[in-house]
Design a protein around this motif. Structure first.
Motif, PDB file in Angstrom:
ATOM      1  N   ALA A  45      12.972 -14.120 -10.720  1.00  0.00           N
ATOM      2  CA  ALA A  45      12.599 -15.303 -10.795  1.00  0.00           C
ATOM      3  C   ALA A  45      11.005 -15.319 -11.079  1.00  0.00           C
ATOM      4  CB  ALA A  45      13.014 -16.166  -9.790  1.00  0.00           C
ATOM      5  N   VAL A  46      10.535 -14.455 -10.117  1.00  0.00           N
ATOM      6  CA  VAL A  46       8.983 -14.136 -10.376  1.00  0.00           C
ATOM      7  C   VAL A  46       8.659 -13.516 -11.697  1.00  0.00           C
ATOM      8  CG1 VAL A  46       7.079 -12.796  -9.297  1.00  0.00           C
ATOM      9  CG2 VAL A  46       8.777 -13.861  -7.766  1.00  0.00           C
ATOM     10  N   TRP A  47       9.411 -12.627 -12.082  1.00  0.00           N
ATOM     11  CA  TRP A  47       9.529 -11.910 -13.502  1.00  0.00           C
ATOM     12  C   TRP A  47       9.237 -12.935 -14.642  1.00  0.00           C
ATOM     13  CZ3 TRP A  47       9.194  -6.523 -15.100  1.00  0.00           C
ATOM     14  CH2 TRP A  47       9.206  -6.339 -16.326  1.00  0.00           C
ATOM     15  N   PHE A  48      10.368 -13.995 -14.653  1.00  0.00           N
ATOM     16  CA  PHE A  48      10.398 -15.122 -15.369  1.00  0.00           C
ATOM     17  C   PHE A  48       9.136 -15.953 -15.439  1.00  0.00           C
ATOM     18  CE2 PHE A  48      14.851 -13.575 -15.981  1.00  0.00           C
ATOM     19  CZ  PHE A  48      14.718 -13.283 -17.377  1.00  0.00           C
ATOM     20  N   ALA A  49       8.866 -16.390 -14.070  1.00  0.00           N
ATOM     21  CA  ALA A  49       7.793 -17.200 -13.950  1.00  0.00           C
ATOM     22  C   ALA A  49       6.324 -16.565 -14.504  1.00  0.00           C
ATOM     23  CB  ALA A  49       7.531 -17.608 -12.634  1.00  0.00           C
ATOM     24  N   ASP A  51       6.275 -14.475 -16.851  1.00  0.00           N
ATOM     25  CA  ASP A  51       6.322 -14.401 -18.350  1.00  0.00           C
ATOM     26  C   ASP A  51       5.918 -15.703 -19.048  1.00  0.00           C
ATOM     27  OD1 ASP A  51       7.037 -12.847 -20.771  1.00  0.00           O
ATOM     28  OD2 ASP A  51       8.943 -14.095 -20.880  1.00  0.00           O
ATOM     29  N   ALA A  52       6.368 -16.717 -18.256  1.00  0.00           N
ATOM     30  CA  ALA A  52       6.229 -18.086 -18.559  1.00  0.00           C
ATOM     31  C   ALA A  52       4.687 -18.322 -18.660  1.00  0.00           C
ATOM     32  CB  ALA A  52       6.837 -19.269 -17.817  1.00  0.00           C
ATOM     33  N   PHE A  53       4.021 -18.051 -17.621  1.00  0.00           N
ATOM     34  CA  PHE A  53       2.719 -18.108 -17.623  1.00  0.00           C
ATOM     35  C   PHE A  53       1.774 -17.579 -18.557  1.00  0.00           C
ATOM     36  CE2 PHE A  53      -1.534 -16.744 -16.061  1.00  0.00           C
ATOM     37  CZ  PHE A  53      -2.089 -18.130 -15.840  1.00  0.00           C
ATOM     38  N   ARG A  54       2.217 -16.206 -18.973  1.00  0.00           N
ATOM     39  CA  ARG A  54       1.546 -15.579 -20.122  1.00  0.00           C
ATOM     40  C   ARG A  54       1.810 -16.265 -21.253  1.00  0.00           C
ATOM     41  NH1 ARG A  54       3.977 -10.074 -20.831  1.00  0.00           N
ATOM     42  NH2 ARG A  54       2.097  -9.809 -22.091  1.00  0.00           N
ATOM     43  N   SER A  55       2.941 -16.588 -21.599  1.00  0.00           N
ATOM     44  CA  SER A  55       3.244 -17.564 -22.787  1.00  0.00           C
ATOM     45  C   SER A  55       2.459 -18.527 -22.923  1.00  0.00           C
ATOM     46  CB  SER A  55       4.728 -17.718 -23.047  1.00  0.00           C
ATOM     47  OG  SER A  55       5.323 -18.502 -22.217  1.00  0.00           O
ATOM     48  N   PHE A  56       2.307 -19.121 -22.079  1.00  0.00           N
ATOM     49  CA  PHE A  56       1.468 -20.521 -21.889  1.00  0.00           C
ATOM     50  C   PHE A  56       0.068 -20.092 -22.112  1.00  0.00           C
ATOM     51  CE2 PHE A  56      -1.207 -23.766 -19.536  1.00  0.00           C
ATOM     52  CZ  PHE A  56      -0.524 -24.944 -20.247  1.00  0.00           C
ATOM     53  N   SER A  57      -0.427 -19.032 -21.630  1.00  0.00           N
ATOM     54  CA  SER A  57      -1.796 -18.497 -21.751  1.00  0.00           C
ATOM     55  C   SER A  57      -1.988 -18.297 -23.284  1.00  0.00           C
ATOM     56  CB  SER A  57      -2.151 -17.429 -20.955  1.00  0.00           C
ATOM     57  OG  SER A  57      -2.047 -17.567 -19.551  1.00  0.00           O
ATOM     58  N   TRP A  58      -0.970 -17.545 -23.934  1.00  0.00           N
ATOM     59  CA  TRP A  58      -1.123 -17.161 -25.378  1.00  0.00           C
ATOM     60  C   TRP A  58      -1.139 -18.502 -26.273  1.00  0.00           C
ATOM     61  CZ3 TRP A  58       4.048 -13.889 -25.089  1.00  0.00           C
ATOM     62  CH2 TRP A  58       3.827 -12.913 -24.632  1.00  0.00           C
ATOM     63  N   THR A  59      -0.436 -19.527 -25.930  1.00  0.00           N
ATOM     64  CA  THR A  59      -0.366 -20.830 -26.722  1.00  0.00           C
ATOM     65  C   THR A  59      -1.840 -21.491 -26.271  1.00  0.00           C
ATOM     66  OG1 THR A  59       1.793 -21.336 -25.995  1.00  0.00           O
ATOM     67  CG2 THR A  59       0.620 -23.060 -26.956  1.00  0.00           C
ATOM     68  N   GLN A  60      -2.585 -21.564 -25.265  1.00  0.00           N
ATOM     69  CA  GLN A  60      -3.609 -21.958 -25.030  1.00  0.00           C
ATOM     70  C   GLN A  60      -4.830 -21.293 -25.739  1.00  0.00           C
ATOM     71  OE1 GLN A  60      -4.259 -24.951 -23.783  1.00  0.00           O
ATOM     72  NE2 GLN A  60      -1.992 -25.187 -23.311  1.00  0.00           N
ATOM     73  N   ALA A  61      -4.802 -19.916 -25.760  1.00  0.00           N
ATOM     74  CA  ALA A  61      -5.788 -19.020 -26.504  1.00  0.00           C
ATOM     75  C   ALA A  61      -5.588 -19.496 -27.872  1.00  0.00           C
ATOM     76  CB  ALA A  61      -5.387 -17.643 -26.014  1.00  0.00           C
ATOM     77  N   LYS A  62      -4.243 -19.526 -28.631  1.00  0.00           N
ATOM     78  CA  LYS A  62      -4.280 -19.919 -30.053  1.00  0.00           C
ATOM     79  C   LYS A  62      -4.770 -21.166 -30.293  1.00  0.00           C
ATOM     80  CE  LYS A  62      -1.969 -19.311 -33.849  1.00  0.00           C
ATOM     81  NZ  LYS A  62      -3.084 -19.406 -34.985  1.00  0.00           N
ATOM     82  N   LYS A  63      -4.628 -22.247 -29.505  1.00  0.00           N
ATOM     83  CA  LYS A  63      -5.251 -23.416 -29.586  1.00  0.00           C
ATOM     84  C   LYS A  63      -6.898 -23.632 -29.761  1.00  0.00           C
ATOM     85  CE  LYS A  63      -1.592 -26.265 -27.732  1.00  0.00           C
ATOM     86  NZ  LYS A  63      -1.016 -27.180 -26.706  1.00  0.00           N
ATOM     87  N   ARG A  64      -7.263 -22.557 -28.635  1.00  0.00           N
ATOM     88  CA  ARG A  64      -8.660 -22.440 -28.512  1.00  0.00           C
ATOM     89  C   ARG A  64      -9.290 -22.000 -29.935  1.00  0.00           C
ATOM     90  NH1 ARG A  64      -8.738 -21.554 -23.597  1.00  0.00           N
ATOM     91  NH2 ARG A  64      -8.165 -19.331 -23.629  1.00  0.00           N
ATOM     92  N   GLN A  65      -8.276 -20.607 -30.165  1.00  0.00           N
ATOM     93  CA  GLN A  65      -9.068 -20.051 -31.555  1.00  0.00           C
ATOM     94  C   GLN A  65      -8.890 -20.821 -32.642  1.00  0.00           C
ATOM     95  OE1 GLN A  65      -6.494 -16.676 -32.446  1.00  0.00           O
ATOM     96  NE2 GLN A  65      -8.125 -15.434 -33.306  1.00  0.00           N
ATOM     97  N   ASP A  66      -7.978 -21.555 -32.786  1.00  0.00           N
ATOM     98  CA  ASP A  66      -7.864 -22.648 -33.996  1.00  0.00           C
ATOM     99  C   ASP A  66      -9.074 -23.612 -34.010  1.00  0.00           C
ATOM    100  OD1 ASP A  66      -5.633 -20.854 -34.960  1.00  0.00           O
ATOM    101  OD2 ASP A  66      -4.170 -22.437 -33.979  1.00  0.00           O
ATOM    102  N   ALA A  67      -9.264 -24.022 -32.835  1.00  0.00           N
ATOM    103  CA  ALA A  67     -10.354 -25.153 -32.694  1.00  0.00           C
ATOM    104  C   ALA A  67     -11.663 -24.369 -33.173  1.00  0.00           C
ATOM    105  CB  ALA A  67     -10.156 -25.756 -31.415  1.00  0.00           C
TER     106      ALA A  67
END
Length: 76
Positions: A45-49, A51-67
């Motif tokens: 459960a911690v492992w997947f949590a 992983d979810a946080f990391r993928s959310f961070s990737w999405t935010q970084a991509k949005k910031r880079q695109d902006a």
């Protein structure tokens, strides 16, 4: 692994779902006093949590880079 990356929003969705599932299984295992399975499910459960946080961070970084790219292209 297969030549293409899985989009971060899909990784996030499945990671959250698996984290919740493993957390429920860990809770049920503690209710039945099966400590080994509770520990395994809690670790997963911690492992997947994480992983979810990391993928959310990737999405935010991509949005910031695109902006930033859009802002630079708009000023030229």
């Amino acid at each position: 692994m297969f030549g293409r990356r899985v989009p971060p929003h899909i990784v996030f969705t499945f990671s959250v779902a698996l984290a919740v599932l493993c957390a429920v299984l860990a809770f049920l295992a503690t209710q039945s006093q099966s400590w080994v399975w509770a520990g395994v499910a809690a670790v997963l459960a911690v492992w997947f949590a994480v992983d979810a946080f990391r993928s959310f961070s990737w999405t935010q970084a991509k949005k910031r880079q695109d902006a930033e790219k859009a802002a630079q292209n708009g000023h030229r």
